[in-house]
Design a protein around this motif. Structure first.
Motif, PDB file in Angstrom:
ATOM      1  N   CYS A   1       0.877  -1.165   0.000  1.00  0.00           N
ATOM      2  CA  CYS A   1       0.000   0.000   0.000  1.00  0.00           C
ATOM      3  C   CYS A   1       0.915   1.216   0.000  1.00  0.00           C
ATOM      4  O   CYS A   1       1.494   1.558   1.014  1.00  0.00           O
ATOM      5  CB  CYS A   1      -0.897  -0.011   1.237  1.00  0.00           C
ATOM      6  SG  CYS A   1      -2.166   1.242   1.128  1.00  0.00           S
TER       7      CYS A   1
ATOM      8  N   CYS B   1      -3.384   0.644   4.358  1.00  0.00           N
ATOM      9  CA  CYS B   1      -4.629  -0.101   4.202  1.00  0.00           C
ATOM     10  C   CYS B   1      -4.363  -1.578   4.396  1.00  0.00           C
ATOM     11  O   CYS B   1      -3.434  -2.126   3.830  1.00  0.00           O
ATOM     12  CB  CYS B   1      -5.182   0.102   2.806  1.00  0.00           C
ATOM     13  SG  CYS B   1      -5.491   1.814   2.483  1.00  0.00           S
TER      14      CYS B   1
ATOM     15  N   SER C   1      -2.879  -1.809  -2.583  1.00  0.00           N
ATOM     16  CA  SER C   1      -4.141  -1.682  -1.861  1.00  0.00           C
ATOM     17  C   SER C   1      -4.498  -0.212  -1.660  1.00  0.00           C
ATOM     18  O   SER C   1      -3.612   0.643  -1.568  1.00  0.00           O
ATOM     19  CB  SER C   1      -4.033  -2.340  -0.486  1.00  0.00           C
ATOM     20  OG  SER C   1      -4.292  -3.715  -0.563  1.00  0.00           O
TER      21      SER C   1
ATOM     22  N   ARG D   1      -8.929  -3.793  -1.081  1.00  0.00           N
ATOM     23  CA  ARG D   1      -7.841  -4.481  -0.392  1.00  0.00           C
ATOM     24  C   ARG D   1      -7.656  -5.862  -1.003  1.00  0.00           C
ATOM     25  O   ARG D   1      -8.623  -6.487  -1.414  1.00  0.00           O
ATOM     26  CB  ARG D   1      -8.160  -4.621   1.094  1.00  0.00           C
ATOM     27  CG  ARG D   1      -8.895  -3.400   1.615  1.00  0.00           C
ATOM     28  CD  ARG D   1      -8.254  -2.798   2.822  1.00  0.00           C
ATOM     29  NE  ARG D   1      -8.870  -1.508   3.105  1.00  0.00           N
ATOM     30  CZ  ARG D   1      -8.956  -0.991   4.302  1.00  0.00           C
ATOM     31  NH1 ARG D   1      -8.480  -1.653   5.329  1.00  0.00           N
ATOM     32  NH2 ARG D   1      -9.487   0.185   4.487  1.00  0.00           N
TER      33      ARG D   1
END
Length: 207
Positions: A108, A113, A161, A166
């Motif tokens: 990420c 995240c 993500s 996700r």
């Protein structure tokens, strides 16, 4: 930043996550906002009970049930929710499947995240700028540092993500697992294998 380093040094008998949880717990307890026993229960739940075990159950079902694997590939959010695991923020999940040709790695780059409901507490390194930037630039080198040496011809795909989307990596099913039930299969799925910084355990390596 210096203050943070000092804390880590002071708590050097603790792992970084333990040190952070402890610091947070101290502050919140002093403010009278929490009962330490309640926090312990929450942390334990996310770290060991919910956390990676949820994701492991999802992966094991995908290994054992081709129809579920197809659903997971097409609509991971719904497939994961069908097993009773949903994110608190209603984030969308996408499952990416490792194959002999392609290895998937999740990062990420802009934030931290992380789908708590299926992976538990994020590892400290996941939020580290060094991991976030290097995983994009040199994923093969990062994987080697985690002990994952992939053949040169295997492609590595890095997934970024976001707060809205996700990723869950479905590792390859290890050899020698034919005939194992889902509970036994789930025991082979590690948190790192669902981020892509590890592989699923072989039956011999099972804890």
């Amino acid at each position: 930043m210096h203050h943070h380093d000092h804390d880590d040094h002071h708590d050097n008998h603790l792992t970084p996550i333990e040190a952070r949880v402890k610091a947070l717990e101290t502050i919140l307890t002093e403010k009278g906002l929490i009962d330490p026993a309640a926090i312990d229960a929450i942390v334990d739940t996310y770290e060991t009970k919910i956390g990676p075990r949820n994701g492991a159950a999802v992966v094991a079902r995908a290994w054992a049930d081709p129809a579920f694997a197809g659903w997971l590939a097409g609509d991971a959010t719904a497939a994961i929710a069908s097993l009773g695991y949903t994110g608190r923020q209603g984030e969308h999940m996408r499952a990416v499947f490792n194959t002999p040709e392609t290895h998937n790695l999740v990062v990420c780059t802009l934030c931290s995240c992380y789908p708590w409901s299926v992976l538990g507490l994020p590892p400290v390194w996941y939020k580290a700028p060094a991991y976030r930037s290097r995983a994009v630039i040199d994923p093969r080198g990062v994987l080697a540092e985690f002990g994952v040496a992939l053949p040169e011809e295997r492609k590595i795909r890095v997934w970024d993500s976001t707060a809205e989307l996700r990723y869950l990596v479905v590792p390859e099913r290890p050899a020698g697992t034919e005939g194992m039930d889902e509970a036994a299969l789930a025991a082979l799925v590690t948190r790192d294998s669902m981020i892509g910084t590890g592989l699923a355990l072989s039956p011999e390596a099972r804890p």
